[in-house]
Design an enzyme around this catalytic site. Structure first.
Site, PDB file in Angstrom:
ATOM      1  N   ALA A  15      10.051 -34.595  -9.334  1.00  0.00           N
ATOM      2  CA  ALA A  15       8.940 -35.432  -9.777  1.00  0.00           C
ATOM      3  C   ALA A  15       7.903 -34.657 -10.580  1.00  0.00           C
ATOM      4  O   ALA A  15       7.112 -35.258 -11.304  1.00  0.00           O
ATOM      5  CB  ALA A  15       8.279 -36.089  -8.573  1.00  0.00           C
ATOM      6  N   SER A  17       8.806 -31.217 -12.000  1.00  0.00           N
ATOM      7  CA  SER A  17       9.459 -30.267 -12.900  1.00  0.00           C
ATOM      8  C   SER A  17      10.955 -30.528 -12.926  1.00  0.00           C
ATOM      9  O   SER A  17      11.519 -31.135 -12.016  1.00  0.00           O
ATOM     10  CB  SER A  17       9.195 -28.820 -12.457  1.00  0.00           C
ATOM     11  OG  SER A  17       9.842 -28.532 -11.235  1.00  0.00           O
ATOM     12  N   GLY A  18      11.571 -30.053 -14.003  1.00  0.00           N
ATOM     13  CA  GLY A  18      13.020 -30.103 -14.120  1.00  0.00           C
ATOM     14  C   GLY A  18      13.546 -28.703 -14.281  1.00  0.00           C
ATOM     15  O   GLY A  18      12.820 -27.789 -14.690  1.00  0.00           O
ATOM     16  N   ARG A  19      14.808 -28.514 -13.936  1.00  0.00           N
ATOM     17  CA  ARG A  19      15.404 -27.192 -14.101  1.00  0.00           C
ATOM     18  C   ARG A  19      16.904 -27.360 -14.378  1.00  0.00           C
ATOM     19  O   ARG A  19      17.507 -28.357 -13.955  1.00  0.00           O
ATOM     20  CB  ARG A  19      15.195 -26.338 -12.849  1.00  0.00           C
ATOM     21  CG  ARG A  19      15.816 -26.878 -11.577  1.00  0.00           C
ATOM     22  CD  ARG A  19      15.101 -26.411 -10.335  1.00  0.00           C
ATOM     23  NE  ARG A  19      13.743 -26.877 -10.260  1.00  0.00           N
ATOM     24  CZ  ARG A  19      13.381 -28.075  -9.800  1.00  0.00           C
ATOM     25  NH1 ARG A  19      14.309 -28.938  -9.414  1.00  0.00           N
ATOM     26  NH2 ARG A  19      12.127 -28.426  -9.752  1.00  0.00           N
ATOM     27  N   HIS A 232      21.247 -38.792  -6.629  1.00  0.00           N
ATOM     28  CA  HIS A 232      19.946 -38.777  -5.972  1.00  0.00           C
ATOM     29  C   HIS A 232      19.752 -37.363  -5.442  1.00  0.00           C
ATOM     30  O   HIS A 232      20.598 -36.854  -4.694  1.00  0.00           O
ATOM     31  CB  HIS A 232      19.899 -39.791  -4.825  1.00  0.00           C
ATOM     32  CG  HIS A 232      18.572 -39.846  -4.139  1.00  0.00           C
ATOM     33  ND1 HIS A 232      18.398 -40.380  -2.887  1.00  0.00           N
ATOM     34  CD2 HIS A 232      17.344 -39.422  -4.525  1.00  0.00           C
ATOM     35  CE1 HIS A 232      17.129 -40.289  -2.534  1.00  0.00           C
ATOM     36  NE2 HIS A 232      16.472 -39.701  -3.522  1.00  0.00           N
ATOM     37  N   ASP A 233      18.654 -36.715  -5.823  1.00  0.00           N
ATOM     38  CA  ASP A 233      18.495 -35.302  -5.478  1.00  0.00           C
ATOM     39  C   ASP A 233      18.556 -35.064  -3.972  1.00  0.00           C
ATOM     40  O   ASP A 233      19.021 -34.013  -3.521  1.00  0.00           O
ATOM     41  CB  ASP A 233      17.211 -34.716  -6.076  1.00  0.00           C
ATOM     42  CG  ASP A 233      15.946 -35.504  -5.775  1.00  0.00           C
ATOM     43  OD1 ASP A 233      15.984 -36.433  -4.936  1.00  0.00           O
ATOM     44  OD2 ASP A 233      14.903 -35.185  -6.385  1.00  0.00           O
ATOM     45  N   THR A 234      18.131 -36.050  -3.176  1.00  0.00           N
ATOM     46  CA  THR A 234      18.221 -35.879  -1.723  1.00  0.00           C
ATOM     47  C   THR A 234      19.669 -35.863  -1.254  1.00  0.00           C
ATOM     48  O   THR A 234      20.028 -35.128  -0.336  1.00  0.00           O
ATOM     49  CB  THR A 234      17.443 -36.986  -0.992  1.00  0.00           C
ATOM     50  OG1 THR A 234      16.113 -37.068  -1.529  1.00  0.00           O
ATOM     51  CG2 THR A 234      17.349 -36.696   0.494  1.00  0.00           C
ATOM     52  N   THR A 255       7.974 -32.514  -3.042  1.00  0.00           N
ATOM     53  CA  THR A 255       6.916 -33.506  -3.208  1.00  0.00           C
ATOM     54  C   THR A 255       6.940 -34.494  -2.046  1.00  0.00           C
ATOM     55  O   THR A 255       5.900 -34.933  -1.558  1.00  0.00           O
ATOM     56  CB  THR A 255       7.084 -34.242  -4.548  1.00  0.00           C
ATOM     57  OG1 THR A 255       7.026 -33.279  -5.608  1.00  0.00           O
ATOM     58  CG2 THR A 255       5.995 -35.272  -4.753  1.00  0.00           C
ATOM     59  N   ASN A 292      11.002 -41.366   4.849  1.00  0.00           N
ATOM     60  CA  ASN A 292      10.207 -40.750   3.790  1.00  0.00           C
ATOM     61  C   ASN A 292       8.824 -40.399   4.316  1.00  0.00           C
ATOM     62  O   ASN A 292       8.131 -41.258   4.869  1.00  0.00           O
ATOM     63  CB  ASN A 292      10.039 -41.719   2.613  1.00  0.00           C
ATOM     64  CG  ASN A 292      11.205 -41.691   1.661  1.00  0.00           C
ATOM     65  OD1 ASN A 292      12.336 -41.537   2.083  1.00  0.00           O
ATOM     66  ND2 ASN A 292      10.934 -41.857   0.390  1.00  0.00           N
TER      67      ASN A 292
END
Length: 478
Positions: A15, A17-19, A232-234, A255, A292
């Site tokens: 949310a 940054s990206g990498r 989904h990153d999770t 986050t 969450n």
């Protein structure tokens, strides 16, 4: 690529940054290096809060150029948000940010048609005001012919092929977690056209090849396949929890804090709905049963308000501040919007009759105590609701760098905490790609490889657990 070691590019978008990370995987080796990191800065337009999706795509291309030749690419990101395309596949506008205000009051309209208990029994998803379902009911745009969730949109731009990856689709509140397919009845009753969605994909499915124009811009030699991962990153982060057996809880920190269990079947009881647990889909038929929690967003917003002070010094001051002097409900929606976070935390403490933290160190200690308390409550309630006892809590993600938070979580839960890996989402992304290409076995095999190759830190619980029970009782009375 020589020998049996292969390289995989993991595009991991958070949310803030990206990498683009490069994972080199062999039969008994797993190394992760950062190729490129870039800012994810939402933009507030006259019509509301939007993601700068073109900047993110530019960051992905820059990252693939920096990564060099790879055997595959996979993309994961945050959940629920999407882009809309016209009939020619052109983006109709920047994706709306989940913190935008357009869904205010929408849930009540939805529940008038499909009551909340019925919606939960059908989809298993917790109530969150930004779930895709509520966004679609609020959506005013006409002319859309296709909806692509954020990682699927970027995959489409890379390959020209459209799909909807399942783990992320399960966050839309339009998937039946028992059948792992669309909930046509719910969509029909709410006037949502499921034809907007591209066909479902599973983690590990092929998602196309990099387009010639992408190869030219990145300097990569084709063909380079793109592989659907737990987008989904999770889902990717949970796949990288270095656990053995079933008796573990996980907390994916960043986050947000996502705290819960990995199950074989969803928990759809009314008690589970009342506790606001969600049933999202994971790898290999698993269910991510979790809650969450606002997470390190609380601290990130405070640090921003304070002008970005040195985080190490802030945590040292927090460690010296009185423990459990004041706590807030880290799941309270009042903390969801950005801005004025130190003042809002102080206001919450004042309203509940607790001492008001004043200094940045005191406010930071309040946040970390509150997060540990929320972790404790989620782990305890998940065990009860799913009838699944646990012996250890695994913390993965950015919060593993915060030793104070890890120790407080062990103290609060009364269980050992194993912290690591930090880049769990990227590692899970890499493992799914490696498995799709025959280098890694099942989920347990991938976790075993992580345990052997990644640095992990163990925290044993300390202190009197009664203090945490008292603090929890304080919140219940509020």
């Amino acid at each position: 690529m020589s020998g049996s070691v292969k390289s995989y590019a993991a595009v991991d978008l958070g949310a803030s940054s990206g990498r683009v990370m490069v994972g080199r995987v062999g039969p008994d080796s797993l190394e992760l290096t950062e190729a490129h990191r870039f800012v994810n800065r939402p933009v507030r337009l006259p019509e509301g809060l939007r993601w700068d999706i073109l900047s993110l795509y530019g960051g992905v291309l820059d990252g693939l150029r920096a990564a060099g030749q790879v055997d595959s690419v996979g993309i994961d990101s945050w959940a629920v948000d999407y882009g809309l395309l016209d009939g020619d596949g052109r983006l109709l506008g920047n994706p709306v940010h989940y913190r935008d205000s357009r869904t205010e009051g929408v849930a009540e309209k939805v529940w008038a048609t499909v009551p909340a208990p019925e919606l939960y029994a059908a989809t298993g998803l917790q109530y969150a005001p930004f779930n895709t379902l509520y966004q679609l009911v609020a959506e005013q745009r006409t002319g859309a012919r296709r909806l692509l969730l954020v990682p699927d949109l970027l995959t489409y731009w890379l390959t020209g092929e459209q799909g909807t990856e399942l783990t992320n689709a399960s966050t839309t509140q339009l998937i039946d977690p028992r059948t792992r397919g669309w909930s046509y009845d719910i969509a029909q009753r709410l006037g949502i056209d499921l034809e907007l969605f591209a066909p479902l994909r599973q983690p590990g499915d092929p998602a196309g090849l990099l387009r010639p124009e992408v190869l030219e811009e990145t300097g990569l030699a084709g063909p380079v396949p793109v592989t659907a991962v737990g987008s989904h990153d999770t889902a990717s982060a949970v796949a990288a929890v270095p656990a053995s057996g079933e008796r573990f809880a996980y907390i994916c920190t960043g986050t947000w804090s996502l705290a819960g269990l990995e199950l074989d079947a969803p928990v759809l009881s009314e008690e589970s709905r009342a506790a606001n647990f969600t049933n999202e889909l994971g790898l290999d038929g698993t269910v991510r049963y979790l809650r969450n929690i606002m997470g390190l967003w609380l601290l990130q917003e405070c640090v921003r308000a304070w002008g970005d002070p040195d985080l190490g010094e802030l945590l040292r001051e927090a460690a010296e501040a009185p423990a459990l002097r004041s706590v807030v409900d880290a799941s309270d929606p009042v903390f969801l919007p950005p801005g004025r976070m130190p003042e809002r935390i102080a206001e919450a403490c004042r309203a509940s009759g607790q001492p008001v933290p004043v200094s940045p160190g005191e406010i930071t200690r309040c946040i970390l105590d509150s997060l540990a308390l929320a972790h404790r409550r989620a782990v305890e309630e998940a065990q009860h609701l799913a009838d699944r006892p646990v012996d250890v809590v695994h913390i993965v993600g950015g919060g593993t760098r915060n030793a104070l938070l890890c120790q407080l979580t062990a103290d609060a839960c009364g269980l050992p905490v194993v912290a690591g890996p930090t880049e769990a989402a990227a590692l899970g992304n890499v493992l799914v790609q490696a498995r799709a290409h025959g280098l890694v076995g099942d989920l347990a095999g991938g976790r075993g490889l992580l345990t052997r190759t990644q640095p992990l830190t163990r925290y044993e619980p300390r202190g009197d657990p009664a203090r945490w029970r008292e603090a929890q009782a304080r919140l219940v009375r509020i």
